[in-house]
Write a protein that holds these residues in place. Structure first.
Motif, mmCIF file in Angstrom:
data_model
loop_
_atom_site.group_PDB
_atom_site.id
_atom_site.type_symbol
_atom_site.label_atom_id
_atom_site.label_comp_id
_atom_site.label_asym_id
_atom_site.label_seq_id
_atom_site.Cartn_x
_atom_site.Cartn_y
_atom_site.Cartn_z
ATOM 1 N N GLU A 249 0.838 -1.199 0.000
ATOM 2 C CA GLU A 249 0.000 0.000 0.000
ATOM 3 C C GLU A 249 0.878 1.255 0.000
ATOM 4 O OE1 GLU A 249 -3.427 2.196 -0.141
ATOM 5 O OE2 GLU A 249 -3.334 0.002 -0.184
ATOM 6 N N ASP A 250 2.015 1.175 0.669
ATOM 7 C CA ASP A 250 2.934 2.306 0.775
ATOM 8 C C ASP A 250 4.299 1.899 0.234
ATOM 9 O OD1 ASP A 250 1.149 4.073 2.591
ATOM 10 O OD2 ASP A 250 1.212 2.130 3.601
ATOM 11 N N PRO A 251 4.600 2.241 -1.011
ATOM 12 C CA PRO A 251 5.890 1.861 -1.598
ATOM 13 C C PRO A 251 7.059 2.494 -0.845
ATOM 14 C CG PRO A 251 4.351 2.600 -3.287
ATOM 15 C CD PRO A 251 3.746 2.957 -1.962
ATOM 16 N N PHE A 252 8.175 1.805 -0.860
ATOM 17 C CA PHE A 252 9.395 2.328 -0.247
ATOM 18 C C PHE A 252 10.014 3.358 -1.185
ATOM 19 C CE2 PHE A 252 8.616 -1.522 1.937
ATOM 20 C CZ PHE A 252 9.341 -1.538 3.127
ATOM 21 N N ASP A 253 10.461 4.457 -0.610
ATOM 22 C CA ASP A 253 11.178 5.461 -1.388
ATOM 23 C C ASP A 253 12.661 5.385 -1.035
ATOM 24 O OD1 ASP A 253 11.630 7.539 -3.153
ATOM 25 O OD2 ASP A 253 9.939 8.722 -2.413
ATOM 26 N N SER A 254 13.465 6.193 -1.687
ATOM 27 C CA SER A 254 14.902 6.152 -1.440
ATOM 28 C C SER A 254 15.268 6.972 -0.216
ATOM 29 C CB SER A 254 15.678 6.675 -2.652
ATOM 30 O OG SER A 254 17.068 6.629 -2.398
ATOM 31 N N MET A 255 16.084 6.386 0.653
ATOM 32 C CA MET A 255 16.631 7.102 1.801
ATOM 33 C C MET A 255 17.935 7.812 1.439
ATOM 34 S SD MET A 255 15.905 4.322 4.822
ATOM 35 C CE MET A 255 14.232 3.763 5.178
ATOM 36 N N VAL A 256 18.342 7.658 0.194
ATOM 37 C CA VAL A 256 19.536 8.338 -0.314
ATOM 38 C C VAL A 256 19.122 9.233 -1.485
ATOM 39 C CG1 VAL A 256 21.805 8.075 -1.375
ATOM 40 C CG2 VAL A 256 21.051 6.445 0.381
ATOM 41 N N PHE A 257 19.442 10.511 -1.401
ATOM 42 C CA PHE A 257 19.124 11.447 -2.486
ATOM 43 C C PHE A 257 20.278 11.468 -3.484
ATOM 44 C CE2 PHE A 257 19.451 15.759 -4.296
ATOM 45 C CZ PHE A 257 18.217 15.826 -4.919
ATOM 46 N N ARG A 258 19.940 11.282 -4.764
ATOM 47 C CA ARG A 258 20.931 11.279 -5.841
ATOM 48 C C ARG A 258 20.721 12.490 -6.747
ATOM 49 N NH1 ARG A 258 19.479 6.131 -4.761
ATOM 50 N NH2 ARG A 258 20.956 4.410 -5.083
ATOM 51 N N MET A 259 21.795 13.157 -7.059
ATOM 52 C CA MET A 259 21.705 14.267 -8.012
ATOM 53 C C MET A 259 22.826 14.153 -9.036
ATOM 54 S SD MET A 259 21.618 18.429 -7.478
ATOM 55 C CE MET A 259 23.339 18.606 -6.983
ATOM 56 N N TYR A 268 25.548 12.852 -3.593
ATOM 57 C CA TYR A 268 24.629 12.037 -2.788
ATOM 58 C C TYR A 268 24.415 12.684 -1.426
ATOM 59 C CZ TYR A 268 26.242 8.823 -6.353
ATOM 60 O OH TYR A 268 26.574 8.259 -7.540
ATOM 61 N N ASP A 269 23.178 12.595 -0.951
ATOM 62 C CA ASP A 269 22.840 13.117 0.371
ATOM 63 C C ASP A 269 22.309 11.944 1.209
ATOM 64 O OD1 ASP A 269 21.617 14.267 2.628
ATOM 65 O OD2 ASP A 269 21.221 16.135 1.565
ATOM 66 N N TYR A 270 22.966 11.665 2.334
ATOM 67 C CA TYR A 270 22.615 10.515 3.167
ATOM 68 C C TYR A 270 21.876 10.919 4.453
ATOM 69 C CZ TYR A 270 26.022 8.297 0.105
ATOM 70 O OH TYR A 270 26.699 7.830 -0.992
ATOM 71 N N THR A 271 21.332 12.120 4.475
ATOM 72 C CA THR A 271 20.707 12.633 5.696
ATOM 73 C C THR A 271 19.581 11.721 6.192
ATOM 74 O OG1 THR A 271 21.227 14.911 5.057
ATOM 75 C CG2 THR A 271 19.534 14.599 6.749
ATOM 76 N N VAL A 272 18.667 11.359 5.314
ATOM 77 C CA VAL A 272 17.534 10.518 5.715
ATOM 78 C C VAL A 272 18.020 9.131 6.134
ATOM 79 C CG1 VAL A 272 15.439 9.357 4.895
ATOM 80 C CG2 VAL A 272 15.833 11.773 4.345
ATOM 81 N N TRP A 276 17.427 7.512 9.875
ATOM 82 C CA TRP A 276 16.702 6.250 10.021
ATOM 83 C C TRP A 276 17.551 5.212 10.763
ATOM 84 C CZ3 TRP A 276 12.490 3.653 10.459
ATOM 85 C CH2 TRP A 276 12.410 2.296 10.133
ATOM 86 N N VAL A 277 18.792 5.071 10.358
ATOM 87 C CA VAL A 277 19.671 4.088 10.990
ATOM 88 C C VAL A 277 19.914 4.446 12.454
ATOM 89 C CG1 VAL A 277 22.013 3.128 11.014
ATOM 90 C CG2 VAL A 277 20.770 3.356 8.850
ATOM 91 N N GLU A 278 20.190 5.702 12.715
ATOM 92 C CA GLU A 278 20.427 6.131 14.098
ATOM 93 C C GLU A 278 19.185 5.927 14.960
ATOM 94 O OE1 GLU A 278 21.687 10.091 13.406
ATOM 95 O OE2 GLU A 278 23.743 9.518 12.855
ATOM 96 N N PHE A 279 18.021 6.202 14.396
ATOM 97 C CA PHE A 279 16.774 5.969 15.128
ATOM 98 C C PHE A 279 16.592 4.490 15.447
ATOM 99 C CE2 PHE A 279 12.403 4.427 14.447
ATOM 100 C CZ PHE A 279 11.822 4.887 15.622
#
Length: 554
Positions: A249-259, A268-272, A276-279
């Protein structure tokens, strides 16, 4: 009408007006059927120190009951106490479910029209509410979970379950736990490799909160703590857009931003990903990070294009130049980032159910980027791939060669199996026999495997507290627990099995160290009764309950 029911000498009135008796945790009690027979007036079980044990009572009423509450007293053995605070009580709630495919061989099929399937209300969700009004002529199951403290002396602990309300006298049922001398470690120390995939996107949608907001993390905290308390070892991270297309119902999105920059280089931005990993680590889940997936179901890879200031997608596949250039750049950056965070050694590039030839081409790309990357694969066994796979998980109906198992055990490589919609039995659908969830871990022990994977811890359908059915697979296939950190009969039985696996691991070592050949032989003989071919003729509960008695006698 005032109901007057006592727990002493009122069997006649109890039969007429209100029935309260101990039932079985292996049964999903129908809501509109009077519990059969006189039932059990005493609940008794064996437990190791540190073990969680479950009980289920069944309440039936001829008249409406108001503000019903359930409580468990302290359980006492002389001056020693299992405090009431170690107990969780729940009203068992009902959700809609459906059935296996018409051929009864699996639960995999498109189900766009629910009317085409035999559907029913089934007991599964463990409600956390403090009180409940119960309608007349209804059965209400009551669930009790007791987490035996690790530091209490062994002995026989006695207490009672009490059901109270506004319009009837309190009703009590006695309880007894025989606490044994052995001790289970904390869930974080269990060796069982439990891998239930988490879906943070489902939580944000269900609660209608901004993705990755403080509110989102606060809501997820008890849900993921519940998973940590089950012994979960793996953090599920999606490092690309829609790794499994739209299978939930809720597709997974990318936790890594690519530009892709104007000059063709990548940023690449690994903020998300980091948040998530730290949480997840803050809940105690910190053994492994599985990053999905370099080989998605649809070979389309999304990125932000700086030149056009738009999101773009490139269609490419392992073995193609564009695929290699794109992923080598990302993995080199990712490797550097993971090493800076101190996570590289626990991180694995993860794929699932991909053909051998595709995996071989993908492995070449991974090794080119960083030959030290760990790789995880859930899929068929391929001897050509095995040496390159750190975390290998195969379907329950498949098997590893003995020499492969021995070598992987010596190297301490996670070696497990999984179930999905494919397996009719055993499984964790909302209509599956509850004991099947425990059966699977015994089966893992029999084959000397490290654990179990299931692809969906909380990929909730639209209204998971009402309807467990989904448009693509059998009811309950997409989730094991409910919103609000509500557990389920299935999840609690799965934990029972994990604990049994842990006991077996401890006993095998003890019997080997002490050269107790008789004890070891009894253990292996017990495990030999777990046979896939026995389903469905031999119910899981029959095999599990016999094994549990033997296990607790050793």
């Amino acid at each position: 009408m005032m109901l007057v029911v006592s727990s002493v000498g009122a069997q006649q009135r109890q039969t007429q007006d209100l029935i309260l008796q101990w039932g079985s945790t292996d049964v999903r009690y129908p809501r509109n059927e009077v519990p059969a027979g006189q039932g059990n007036k005493q609940w008794e079980t064996d437990a190791w120190k540190g073990e969680r044990v479950n009980a289920q009572a069944v309440l039936w009423t001829r008249q409406p009951l108001k503000n019903v509450r359930i409580a468990v007293s302290d359980l006492k053995c002389g001056k020693n106490v299992i405090p009431a605070s170690a107990t969780t009580t729940s009203f068992v709630g009902y959700v809609w479910t459906d059935e296996l495919n018409k051929d009864r061989k699996s639960g995999c099929s498109d189900r766009p029209n629910k009317a085409d399937w035999d559907s029913s209300l089934v007991a599964d969700v463990l409600e956390v509410r403090k009180s409940l009004d119960i309608e007349a002529q209804c059965t209400q199951p009551l669930w009790v979970n007791i987490w035996v403290p690790q530091d209490i002396p062994s002995g026989v602990y006695k207490g009672a379950l009490t059901v109270s309300g506004e319009n009837f006298a309190d009703v009590r049922l006695p309880m007894k736990i025989n606490v044994q001398k052995r001790t289970l470690p904390d869930p974080a120390q269990w060796v069982f490799h439990l891998d239930l995939w988490q879906n943070p996107y489902a939580v944000a949608r269900y609660y209608n909160v901004p993705l990755w907001s403080r509110q989102h993390f606060d809501i997820m905290k008890p849900l993921m703590q519940q998973l940590a308390n089950a012994g979960q070892k793996v953090i599920t991270a999606s490092v690309m857009h829609h790794p499994w297309a739209g299978q939930t119902e809720d597709p997974f999105d990318s936790m890594v931003f690519r530009m892709k920059k104007i000059d063709g280089s990548w940023v690449y931005d690994y903020t998300v990903f980091d948040r998530w990993v730290e949480f997840m680590m803050s809940t105690g889940i910190n053994r492994q990070i599985n990053c999905y997936s370099m080989v998605p179901w649809e070979l389309s890879f999304q990125y932000f294009d700086q030149a056009s200031n738009t999101l773009q997608a490139v269609k490419t596949a392992p073995g193609e130049k564009e695929y290699e250039e794109m992923w080598v750049a990302m993995l080199k950056s990712f490797s550097k980032h993971l090493r800076e965070k101190g996570w590289f050694d626990i991180c694995a590039i993860a794929m699932d159910e991909r053909p051998m030839e595709v995996m071989q081409k993908t492995l070449q790309v991974i090794r080119k980027a960083d030959p030290e990357f760990k790789v995880s694969l859930a899929g068929n066994f391929h001897k050509e791939l095995e040496a390159d796979i750190y975390d290998y998980c195969i379907p329950i109906g498949a098997s590893y060669p003995k020499e492969v198992l021995a070598r992987r055990a010596q190297k301490q490589l996670p070696t497990t199996y999984y179930t999905c919609c494919t397996e009719a039995f055993p499984n964790t659908f909302t209509f599956s026999d509850p004991a099947e969830a425990a059966w699977m871990s015994y089966y893992s022990s029999k084959d000397h495997l490290d654990g179990y994977l299931r692809w969906a811890y909380n990929s909730w359908p639209k209204e998971p507290l009402l309807d467990s059915r989904f448009e693509a697979w059998a009811g309950g296939d997409t989730y094991l627990v409910y919103p609000g950190a509500r557990s389920s009969i299935r999840f609690e039985k799965l934990i029972e099995g994990v604990q049994a696996h842990e006991k077996i691991t401890i006993l095998r070592k003890e019997f080997t160290d002490k050269k107790n050949k008789n004890g070891f032989k009894k253990l292996e003989k017990m495990l030999s009764t777990f046979k896939l071919k026995d389903f469905p003729e031999v119910p899981a509960a029959e095999t599990v309950n016999k094994a549990n008695k033997i296990l607790n006698s050793l």
